[in-house]
Design a protein around this motif. Sequence first.
Motif, PDB file in Angstrom:
ATOM      1  N   THR A  42       0.810  -1.215   0.000  1.00  0.00           N
ATOM      2  CA  THR A  42       0.000   0.000   0.000  1.00  0.00           C
ATOM      3  C   THR A  42       0.839   1.258   0.000  1.00  0.00           C
ATOM      4  O   THR A  42       0.468   2.269  -0.578  1.00  0.00           O
ATOM      5  CB  THR A  42      -0.929   0.023   1.240  1.00  0.00           C
ATOM      6  OG1 THR A  42      -1.696  -1.174   1.255  1.00  0.00           O
ATOM      7  CG2 THR A  42      -1.863   1.213   1.193  1.00  0.00           C
ATOM      8  N   SER A  43       2.014   1.215   0.647  1.00  0.00           N
ATOM      9  CA  SER A  43       2.786   2.433   0.883  1.00  0.00           C
ATOM     10  C   SER A  43       3.538   2.879  -0.357  1.00  0.00           C
ATOM     11  O   SER A  43       3.836   2.089  -1.252  1.00  0.00           O
ATOM     12  CB  SER A  43       3.795   2.182   2.012  1.00  0.00           C
ATOM     13  OG  SER A  43       4.818   1.309   1.578  1.00  0.00           O
ATOM     14  N   PRO A  44       3.885   4.180  -0.453  1.00  0.00           N
ATOM     15  CA  PRO A  44       4.678   4.689  -1.561  1.00  0.00           C
ATOM     16  C   PRO A  44       6.017   3.985  -1.689  1.00  0.00           C
ATOM     17  O   PRO A  44       6.564   3.888  -2.779  1.00  0.00           O
ATOM     18  CB  PRO A  44       4.865   6.172  -1.216  1.00  0.00           C
ATOM     19  CG  PRO A  44       3.719   6.495  -0.337  1.00  0.00           C
ATOM     20  CD  PRO A  44       3.470   5.242   0.461  1.00  0.00           C
ATOM     21  N   ARG A  45       6.562   3.491  -0.574  1.00  0.00           N
ATOM     22  CA  ARG A  45       7.857   2.820  -0.634  1.00  0.00           C
ATOM     23  C   ARG A  45       7.798   1.621  -1.576  1.00  0.00           C
ATOM     24  O   ARG A  45       8.702   1.359  -2.359  1.00  0.00           O
ATOM     25  CB  ARG A  45       8.265   2.372   0.764  1.00  0.00           C
ATOM     26  CG  ARG A  45       9.665   1.774   0.820  1.00  0.00           C
ATOM     27  CD  ARG A  45       9.938   1.177   2.184  1.00  0.00           C
ATOM     28  NE  ARG A  45      11.343   0.881   2.351  1.00  0.00           N
ATOM     29  CZ  ARG A  45      11.802   0.117   3.323  1.00  0.00           C
ATOM     30  NH1 ARG A  45      10.972  -0.429   4.178  1.00  0.00           N
ATOM     31  NH2 ARG A  45      13.091  -0.104   3.445  1.00  0.00           N
ATOM     32  N   ALA A  46       6.668   0.884  -1.519  1.00  0.00           N
ATOM     33  CA  ALA A  46       6.547  -0.313  -2.341  1.00  0.00           C
ATOM     34  C   ALA A  46       6.309   0.016  -3.797  1.00  0.00           C
ATOM     35  O   ALA A  46       6.691  -0.736  -4.679  1.00  0.00           O
ATOM     36  CB  ALA A  46       5.399  -1.179  -1.825  1.00  0.00           C
ATOM     37  N   SER A  47       5.669   1.151  -4.088  1.00  0.00           N
ATOM     38  CA  SER A  47       5.330   1.474  -5.465  1.00  0.00           C
ATOM     39  C   SER A  47       6.395   2.301  -6.161  1.00  0.00           C
ATOM     40  O   SER A  47       6.179   2.819  -7.243  1.00  0.00           O
ATOM     41  CB  SER A  47       3.989   2.230  -5.492  1.00  0.00           C
ATOM     42  OG  SER A  47       4.070   3.405  -4.723  1.00  0.00           O
TER      43      SER A  47
END
Length: 249
Positions: free
Chosen positions: A184-189
């Motif tokens: 869900t987080s920006p870190r993953a995307s």
Amino acid sequence: MSDQPTMNPANLGVWSEPFDFKVEREQAIAYAKATNDDHPRYLSGELAPPVFAIVPVFQGMIDPLFKVVPDSLIPFVVHGEQDMVFHRPIVPGQTLVSRAKVTGYASKSSGTTVSLKLETRTDAGELVNEQWMVSFFRGFSAGETVGEHAPGHGLDEALRGDAPVAEVVQHVDDDQTFRCRARTSPRASGTRAPESWPSSPRPAAVTSSSRTAWRRSATERWLSARLACPASPSAGPRTCRPASDGRAG
């Protein structure tokens, strides 16, 4: 002159600039797996799971929120409620266009709730979903209740004595919160995360070096503060006091 944080009601009802999100098939499949959704249409990547709707708006909702709420309250925010109204499914390969606005806030005995409205459309303008997100700021009183608020969910007392119409059992894996956060987080995307992001899932203590994150974008300040302040029920103003200069202290 008081250093008490104050809300900015002038920005209530102001839509953010539209922001885009490309839905990747692999990301949609990973989200289904992270949330234990075993529907074959989601695991195949034909469709994204319904609650995947939070992913395209996750980053873009932060800036309008903190145009109303002072930055110094970032360490005290917790997720309160989430409403999703689905008009059509999210299909991998789509480019979605979303926007967000804060519609109102309400003072409670233990803090303040802030209502945020989100709207997501296809790049052709077709409405995909609408969302209400309620953020709760612990220990802060805005001193007033203004604007439009998310729909209420109080139980009609006349129904309390009726037999249940259904029973739903949901298993939560020991590591599910970490798997869901990663999808869900920006870190993953692929969005750049603050340098102070800890490698451990346990929140780190606030240090003078972590305060430099407050000079970055609103999204990064929010993420840094959520990870920098202790996330225990006892954490509050005595643990991480909001400072009048907008830093965690």
